[in-house]
Design a protein around this motif. Structure first.
Motif, PDB file in Angstrom:
ATOM      1  N   SER A  32      -4.339  11.036   6.447  1.00 21.38           N
ATOM      2  CA  SER A  32      -5.260  10.179   5.757  1.00 21.38           C
ATOM      3  C   SER A  32      -6.594   9.894   6.631  1.00 21.38           C
ATOM      4  O   SER A  32      -7.592   9.539   6.155  1.00 21.38           O
ATOM      5  CB  SER A  32      -4.377   8.716   5.810  1.00 21.38           C
ATOM      6  OG  SER A  32      -5.265   7.590   5.330  1.00 21.38           O
ATOM      7  N   SER A  36     -10.054   4.162   0.851  1.00 22.74           N
ATOM      8  CA  SER A  36      -9.528   5.199   1.827  1.00 22.74           C
ATOM      9  C   SER A  36      -9.354   4.513   3.185  1.00 22.74           C
ATOM     10  O   SER A  36      -8.074   5.021   3.887  1.00 22.74           O
ATOM     11  CB  SER A  36     -10.524   6.230   1.778  1.00 22.74           C
ATOM     12  OG  SER A  36     -10.026   7.072   2.800  1.00 22.74           O
ATOM     13  N   SER A  83      -6.017   2.278   3.210  1.00 23.98           N
ATOM     14  CA  SER A  83      -4.707   3.211   3.109  1.00 23.98           C
ATOM     15  C   SER A  83      -4.489   3.771   4.650  1.00 23.98           C
ATOM     16  O   SER A  83      -3.209   3.752   4.796  1.00 23.98           O
ATOM     17  CB  SER A  83      -4.927   4.141   1.924  1.00 23.98           C
ATOM     18  OG  SER A  83      -5.820   5.100   2.352  1.00 23.98           O
ATOM     19  N   THR A 122      -7.227  13.906  -0.193  1.00 24.25           N
ATOM     20  CA  THR A 122      -6.440  12.863  -0.815  1.00 24.25           C
ATOM     21  C   THR A 122      -5.224  13.176  -1.802  1.00 24.25           C
ATOM     22  O   THR A 122      -4.368  12.636  -1.646  1.00 24.25           O
ATOM     23  CB  THR A 122      -7.618  12.248  -1.925  1.00 24.25           C
ATOM     24  OG1 THR A 122      -8.926  12.135  -1.327  1.00 24.25           O
ATOM     25  CG2 THR A 122      -7.074  11.102  -2.595  1.00 24.25           C
ATOM     26  N   GLU A 126      -2.680  13.778   0.879  1.00 19.79           N
ATOM     27  CA  GLU A 126      -2.277  12.560   1.248  1.00 19.79           C
ATOM     28  C   GLU A 126      -1.017  11.740   0.532  1.00 19.79           C
ATOM     29  O   GLU A 126      -0.041  11.474   1.033  1.00 19.79           O
ATOM     30  CB  GLU A 126      -3.416  11.486   1.394  1.00 19.79           C
ATOM     31  CG  GLU A 126      -2.959  10.303   2.101  1.00 19.79           C
ATOM     32  CD  GLU A 126      -4.148   9.497   2.203  1.00 19.79           C
ATOM     33  OE1 GLU A 126      -3.988   8.228   2.444  1.00 19.79           O
ATOM     34  OE2 GLU A 126      -5.417   9.865   2.278  1.00 19.79           O
ATOM     35  N   SER A 161      -8.004   5.352  -4.360  1.00 19.74           N
ATOM     36  CA  SER A 161      -9.154   6.195  -3.459  1.00 19.74           C
ATOM     37  C   SER A 161      -9.200   7.300  -4.489  1.00 19.74           C
ATOM     38  O   SER A 161     -10.524   7.884  -4.634  1.00 19.74           O
ATOM     39  CB  SER A 161      -8.892   6.339  -2.152  1.00 19.74           C
ATOM     40  OG  SER A 161      -9.887   7.146  -1.526  1.00 19.74           O
ATOM     41  N   THR A 194      -4.171   4.609  -1.802  1.00 20.30           N
ATOM     42  CA  THR A 194      -4.501   6.189  -1.574  1.00 20.30           C
ATOM     43  C   THR A 194      -4.785   6.651  -3.208  1.00 20.30           C
ATOM     44  O   THR A 194      -5.731   7.336  -3.636  1.00 20.30           O
ATOM     45  CB  THR A 194      -3.510   7.106  -1.232  1.00 20.30           C
ATOM     46  OG1 THR A 194      -3.151   6.667   0.289  1.00 20.30           O
ATOM     47  CG2 THR A 194      -3.837   8.550  -1.169  1.00 20.30           C
TER      48      THR A 194
END
Length: 313
Positions: free
Chosen positions: A189, A242, A245, A165, A168, A20, A17
């Motif tokens: 996510s 992404s 994750s 993001t 998350e 990303s 994550t």
């Protein structure tokens, strides 16, 4: 395993994550900082006008149908007046321009960053409502209008993906304590991945179409259009991080509960215990004998006792 095992279980999705987020941050930094070499290399769209500015006679000899020499001269006047730079590079927030001298880019200047930015070549080159604009095919103007409309949705997708993001990562911290935290993080996510894919797909399709329109319409003017392979690579690598994750967040909901194992305490009986015997004890005869002892033993009367038996465990 406890909390240590739980932390190890969510380390991989958390790292993916964060990766990303870094990719998304790099994409958003494209053309946003004119003093950054990395920012200069990241762009969705690039226009090179040196062919048009340096060889006007060749342009006049290869005019598209419907375009008059007077219209091209208007464009050349705009270029000679300094309204047209050699290089234009477009990012999400703004665009940057520069001159080419001996093959080197000089005099970099980036416009102010703004929300819902889109690159309008007619406005940038001061060609709005001129004969050259009227002389372009309708497909070119239609492509510019479509780019203008879709660019707004593209910007919104990037912003939502950025917020999700960060959310998350923050929500993912709760996954250290329980699998319920992993479940909530998986939901966030999934939404983040959808918007990342939407933003990346929209960017790729939108600027791919814009480049195709530029090449088709402006090729006779020796104006080149391209995009940055580095920008697209970072963008789609971020999408891959992404997706990965989200997969590992889902896996973490099924394993590593985070609870410490409880030790069972076994209470053993003492070697010798005493239990109350059933009544009447030793049947009727035993009871009568007991009553006799209670009434006449050593002349003591009025004292009762309750018999117990010894049991060896």
């Amino acid at each position: 395993m406890g909390k240590a095992g739980r932390f190890a279980c969510i380390f991989t999705p958390m790292a993916l994550t964060i990766a990303s987020l870094l990719c998304l941050g790099i994409v958003l930094s494209g053309q946003a900082y004119q003093k950054s070499d990395l920012s200069k290399e990241l762009y969705f769209f690039k226009a090179n006008t040196t062919g048009f500015k340096n060889d006007p006679e060749n342009v006049l000899d290869n005019l598209p149908e419907g375009v008059t020499p007077e219209a091209v001269k208007d464009m050349q006047v705009a270029a000679s007046a300094g309204n047209m730079k050699d290089i234009y590079q477009v990012g999400l927030w703004n665009y940057c321009e520069a001159d080419l001298k001996d093959g080197k880019e000089e005099n970099w200047h980036c416009t102010d960053r703004q929300n819902y930015f889109w690159f309008n070549p007619f406005e940038v080159w001061n060609l709005t409502n001129t004969s050259i604009q009227a002389g372009f095919p309708e497909d070119f103007q239609s492509g510019i209008d479509t780019y203008h409309k879709v660019s707004r949705w593209m910007f919104i997708s990037y912003m939502i993906a950025l917020v999700l993001t960060v959310a998350e990562i923050l929500v993912g911290i709760s996954a250290i304590f329980s699998r319920w935290g992993s479940l909530v993080t998986t939901i966030v996510s999934t939404a983040q991945t959808l918007f990342m894919i939407a933003a990346a797909s929209t960017s790729t399709a939108l600027y791919g179409t814009l480049i195709s329109v530029f090449r088709t319409v402006l090729d006779p003017y020796n104006i080149e259009a391209s995009w940055s392979a580095k920008m697209l690579s970072v963008l789609w690598i971020g999408v891959a991080f992404s997706i990965a994750s989200g997969f590992f967040w889902l896996i973490s909901t099924c394993c590593c509960s985070g609870k410490s194992p409880h030790k069972k305490v076994v209470v053993e009986k003492t070697p010798y215990t005493y239990e109350r015997v059933a009544s009447p004890y030793m049947g009727a005869s035993g009871n009568a004998h007991q009553m006799h002892d209670m009434s006449g033993h050593h002349g003591q009367t009025g004292h009762t006792y309750e018999p117990f038996r010894q049991q060896h465990v």
